[in-house]
Design an enzyme around this catalytic site. Structure first.
Site, PDB file in Angstrom:
ATOM      1  N   CYS A  11       0.851  -1.174   0.000  1.00 14.52           N
ATOM      2  CA  CYS A  11       0.000   0.000   0.000  1.00 14.52           C
ATOM      3  C   CYS A  11       0.894   1.233   0.000  1.00 14.52           C
ATOM      4  CB  CYS A  11      -0.992  -0.014   1.177  1.00 14.52           C
ATOM      5  SG  CYS A  11      -0.282   0.189   2.819  1.00 14.52           S
ATOM      6  N   ASN A  14       2.289   1.538   4.399  1.00 15.43           N
ATOM      7  CA  ASN A  14       2.486   0.281   5.117  1.00 15.43           C
ATOM      8  C   ASN A  14       2.096   0.394   6.591  1.00 15.43           C
ATOM      9  OD1 ASN A  14       5.214  -2.007   5.851  1.00 15.43           O
ATOM     10  ND2 ASN A  14       3.151  -2.521   5.216  1.00 15.43           N
ATOM     11  N   CYS A  16      -1.633   0.728   7.279  1.00 12.21           N
ATOM     12  CA  CYS A  16      -3.064   0.387   7.364  1.00 12.21           C
ATOM     13  C   CYS A  16      -3.408  -0.835   6.504  1.00 12.21           C
ATOM     14  CB  CYS A  16      -3.950   1.570   6.957  1.00 12.21           C
ATOM     15  SG  CYS A  16      -3.993   2.905   8.157  1.00 12.21           S
ATOM     16  N   ARG A  17      -3.532  -0.620   5.212  1.00 11.93           N
ATOM     17  CA  ARG A  17      -4.084  -1.660   4.336  1.00 11.93           C
ATOM     18  C   ARG A  17      -3.178  -2.872   4.170  1.00 11.93           C
ATOM     19  NH1 ARG A  17      -5.144   1.952  -0.762  1.00 11.93           N
ATOM     20  NH2 ARG A  17      -3.181   2.820   0.011  1.00 11.93           N
ATOM     21  N   SER A  18      -1.919  -2.666   3.804  1.00  6.99           N
ATOM     22  CA  SER A  18      -1.074  -3.837   3.545  1.00  6.99           C
ATOM     23  C   SER A  18      -0.746  -4.630   4.812  1.00  6.99           C
ATOM     24  CB  SER A  18       0.180  -3.464   2.751  1.00  6.99           C
ATOM     25  OG  SER A  18       0.974  -2.519   3.415  1.00  6.99           O
ATOM     26  N   ASP A 122      -8.115   3.705   1.325  1.00  9.91           N
ATOM     27  CA  ASP A 122      -7.181   3.904   2.425  1.00  9.91           C
ATOM     28  C   ASP A 122      -7.909   4.448   3.658  1.00  9.91           C
ATOM     29  OD1 ASP A 122      -5.091   4.492   4.126  1.00  9.91           O
ATOM     30  OD2 ASP A 122      -3.837   5.384   2.561  1.00  9.91           O
TER      31      ASP A 122
END
Length: 148
Positions: A11, A14, A16-18, A122
């Site tokens: 993401c 690095n 939140c999402r990934s 995000d």
């Protein structure tokens, strides 16, 4: 010999999402080799964002041991599949592809086509951590189904 694919989630920062994708997939299949990173280096060494950790923990996903790192061209050699959270992440990763690198780079949402999503929004900006986790869980299930 372990023949399961080495998978990298990418993401922007690095935090939140990934890392959430890494944590969710790790919980669903702890035998896989997984990692996550960001295309930007602002948060290198930091733990995932507090509200994302809290939302993930509420679902049983512990992200506390993860630390942010930045994507590098060497990741093409280290992983068998690179999954990006949005189109900009994918473009940024592809811009670093070394000559001859064959590692596929795809959108994570490709594994949940039934949802019609072209990205994992995000939550650092949208503040919808549960919505991001809902999407990540659906993509994770599709990914694991594709590996079997």
């Amino acid at each position: 010999m372990d023949t399961s694919p080495r998978i990298l989630f990418v993401c922007l920062g690095n935090i939140c999402r990934s890392p959430a994708a890494e944590g969710v997939v790790r919980a669903m299949d702890p035998t896989l080799t997984l990692d996550s990173c960001g295309t930007g280096g602002w948060h290198v060494g930091e733990a995932p964002y507090g509200p994302m950790q809290q939302a993930a923990m509420a679902r049983g996903y512990d992200l506390s041991d993860l630390r942010a790192r930045q994507f590098t061209p060497k990741d093409f050699a280290r992983f068998d599949l690179i999954l990006c959270m949005d189109g900009q992440n994918l473009e940024d990763v592809e811009a670093q592809r070394p000559n001859g690198a064959k590692t596929p780079v795809r959108l994570f949402t490709d594994y949940a086509p039934q949802l019609g999503a072209d990205k994992v929004p995000d939550p650092y900006y949208t503040r919808d951590f549960d919505g991001a986790l809902d999407l990540i869980e659906s993509c994770a299930k599709g990914l694991l189904k594709s590996l079997n």
